[in-house]
Scaffold this active site. Structure first.
Site, PDB file in Angstrom:
ATOM      1  N   GLU A 186       0.841  -1.205   0.000  1.00  0.00           N
ATOM      2  CA  GLU A 186       0.000   0.000   0.000  1.00  0.00           C
ATOM      3  C   GLU A 186       0.873   1.251   0.000  1.00  0.00           C
ATOM      4  O   GLU A 186       0.970   1.944   1.016  1.00  0.00           O
ATOM      5  CB  GLU A 186      -0.986  -0.013   1.175  1.00  0.00           C
ATOM      6  CG  GLU A 186      -0.351  -0.411   2.468  1.00  0.00           C
ATOM      7  CD  GLU A 186      -1.341  -0.631   3.593  1.00  0.00           C
ATOM      8  OE1 GLU A 186      -2.493  -0.984   3.329  1.00  0.00           O
ATOM      9  OE2 GLU A 186      -0.917  -0.453   4.751  1.00  0.00           O
ATOM     10  N   ARG A 220       3.532   7.581  -0.877  1.00  0.00           N
ATOM     11  CA  ARG A 220       4.536   8.527  -1.372  1.00  0.00           C
ATOM     12  C   ARG A 220       5.056   8.174  -2.777  1.00  0.00           C
ATOM     13  O   ARG A 220       5.172   9.039  -3.627  1.00  0.00           O
ATOM     14  CB  ARG A 220       5.711   8.540  -0.396  1.00  0.00           C
ATOM     15  CG  ARG A 220       6.698   9.668  -0.636  1.00  0.00           C
ATOM     16  CD  ARG A 220       7.934   9.491   0.236  1.00  0.00           C
ATOM     17  NE  ARG A 220       7.656   9.163   1.599  1.00  0.00           N
ATOM     18  CZ  ARG A 220       7.548  10.054   2.597  1.00  0.00           C
ATOM     19  NH1 ARG A 220       7.736  11.328   2.352  1.00  0.00           N
ATOM     20  NH2 ARG A 220       7.281   9.657   3.823  1.00  0.00           N
ATOM     21  N   CYS A 277       4.467  33.372  10.681  1.00  0.00           N
ATOM     22  CA  CYS A 277       5.103  34.117  11.765  1.00  0.00           C
ATOM     23  C   CYS A 277       5.974  33.218  12.628  1.00  0.00           C
ATOM     24  O   CYS A 277       5.759  33.118  13.842  1.00  0.00           O
ATOM     25  CB  CYS A 277       4.023  34.767  12.615  1.00  0.00           C
ATOM     26  SG  CYS A 277       3.004  35.832  11.630  1.00  0.00           S
ATOM     27  N   GLU A 278       6.907  32.515  12.015  1.00  0.00           N
ATOM     28  CA  GLU A 278       7.831  31.668  12.763  1.00  0.00           C
ATOM     29  C   GLU A 278       9.156  31.675  12.026  1.00  0.00           C
ATOM     30  O   GLU A 278       9.189  31.473  10.805  1.00  0.00           O
ATOM     31  CB  GLU A 278       7.339  30.216  12.798  1.00  0.00           C
ATOM     32  CG  GLU A 278       5.968  30.071  13.371  1.00  0.00           C
ATOM     33  CD  GLU A 278       5.817  28.874  14.289  1.00  0.00           C
ATOM     34  OE1 GLU A 278       6.821  28.213  14.613  1.00  0.00           O
ATOM     35  OE2 GLU A 278       4.677  28.624  14.684  1.00  0.00           O
TER      36      GLU A 278
END
Ligand code: LLP
Length: 387
Positions: A240, A243, A311-312
């Site tokens: 299965e 990716r 915002c990081e």
């Protein structure tokens, strides 16, 4: 690849890598089965008209509602992960006067070399029943004692983004030994053995993953060797992959906005997305390539860092990549984003999620529309007054 190995097989696409209605339809058109791991994935597949008899349902904590939906919609295999599930499923299926086909998920104690967050075969795992602890055998005996549950075989998934094929060989060996042990202890002979997903893909130019035919050959040859050596006929071999089916099919396109040079330190090229559409660099330290789509023929002139708009400080998509001179308005493309990109996208900073477009033979079709600001507040209620 399996066809040329002349074995009974089924390939289920792992929906968690990326699913939407059009994707489920495509998977069906390609003749694959589907592995779902939540009620949401199951609902999407069913809405697309995906045949339930080609669906398997996974999960370490399927809710009662999800199990009921799976049984009632006629899902082929529910992959049993724990004893609570056996108890509930048995009761529900009996009340409905039905029978449900199941596989049992086994934790083999195999540690493939990949990021620890995506290793799943080790003994200390929230998934499945351990082999070494004897829990897997206990689960078999328990399931066989329940009339409503019809045991068909076993499942194992050792991890994801795996390059070394010997980890898969080891998985086959462990499963053949377990199938044989179960047969001698209980008389039950597995009809299906599912080896999960996990085949790695190329993210960077220097990555050299195994090919799909090499992967399939490894599994089928090892299975023939290990099962025949134990005098057991070959079960239906199932895998299965997620990716390796969709990862390399997708390119994410961003528009470059601000470009900031910190003299002697770094050039930041910021794009109109980031950790909301691709969490993988932040979560797993995943490394990608990047190109400027409208400058493909230009020389690589500058080493830059591609930053997102969130915002990081850690919201970095690609560190230290060589690009032609970037300008605001250029289109920056990051390849190999098809798996676990949109699937793990989120609305951090209330950023609407992007559009998803399928492209084939020069034709483009939107399969998920871009989110609007209205989508972002769709489920909100006001603090006062009428809802
Ligand atoms: N089967 C089971 C039971 C799984 O848990 C998974 C992935 C697959 C199949 C598909 O594995 P694949 O062929 O895609 O490697 N978010 C992470 C990956 C998590 C994988 C979870 N399970 C990432 O972005 O790398």
């Amino acid at each position: 690849a399996f066809e040329s190995e002349k074995v009974d097989f089924a390939v289920a696409y792992a929906a968690k890598a990326f699913l939407c209605v059009a994707m489920a339809q495509l998977v069906d058109e390609e003749g694959l089965w589907l592995d779902v791991s939540s009620g949401g994935e199951l609902y999407t597949a069913l809405s697309a008209g995906f045949p339930p008899e080609k669906i398997l349902f996974h999960g370490n904590n399927k809710t009662r509602h999800e199990l009921e939906l799976a049984v009632e919609s006629g899902v082929r295999y529910i992959v049993i992960d724990n004893f609570n599930e056996i108890e509930y499923l048995d009761g529900f299926v009996r009340r409905k006067g039905r029978k449900q086909q199941v596989l049992i998920r086994v934790t083999p104690g195999i540690i493939p070399s990949t990021h620890t967050y995506i290793q799943t075969g080790q003994m200390d795992s929230k998934f499945g029943f351990g082999l070494a602890t004897g829990m897997a055998m206990e689960a078999v005996i328990e399931v066989l004692s329940r009339e409503s549950l019809s045991l068909k075989g076993f499942h194992i998934h050792i991890g994801s983004q795996i390059f070394a094929l010997n980890s898969f060989e080891k998985a086959v060996e462990v499963m053949a030994a377990f199938v044989s042990e179960v047969k001698s202890r209980t008389g039950f002979e597995a009809e299906v053995v599912n080896f999960g997903g996990g085949l790695g893909i190329k993210y960077r130019i220097q990555d050299v993953p195994a090919t799909i035919p090499e992967y399939v050959k490894t599994i089928t040859e090892k299975a023939k060797e290990e099962f025949f050596a134990r005098n057991i006929s070959l079960p239906l071999l199932m895998v299965e992959p997620g990716r390796s089916i969709v990862g390399n099919t997708c390119v994410t396109l961003y528009t470059i906005g601000s470009i900031k040079e910190i003299p002697g330190i770094r050039i930041y090229v910021a794009v109109d997305g980031g950790m909301s559409d691709n969490l993988r660099p932040m979560l797993y330290g995943a490394v990608y390539e990047a190109v400027i789509a409208n400058k493909m023929k230009k020389d690589l002139e500058m080493k830059v860092t591609v930053a997102g708009k969130h915002c990081e400080s850690g919201d970095i998509l690609v560190k230290d990549v060589w690009l032609p001179e970037p300008e605001s308005g250029d289109i920056l493309a990051i390849p190999a984003t098809g798996a676990y990109g949109y699937a793990m996208a989120n609305n951090y900073n209330l950023q609407p999620r992007p559009e998803v477009i399928f492209v084939t033979k020069g034709k483009a079709r939107t399969v998920i529309r871009r989110e609007t600001y209205d989508d972002l507040i769709r489920n909100n209620f006001k603090l006062h007054g009428e809802k």
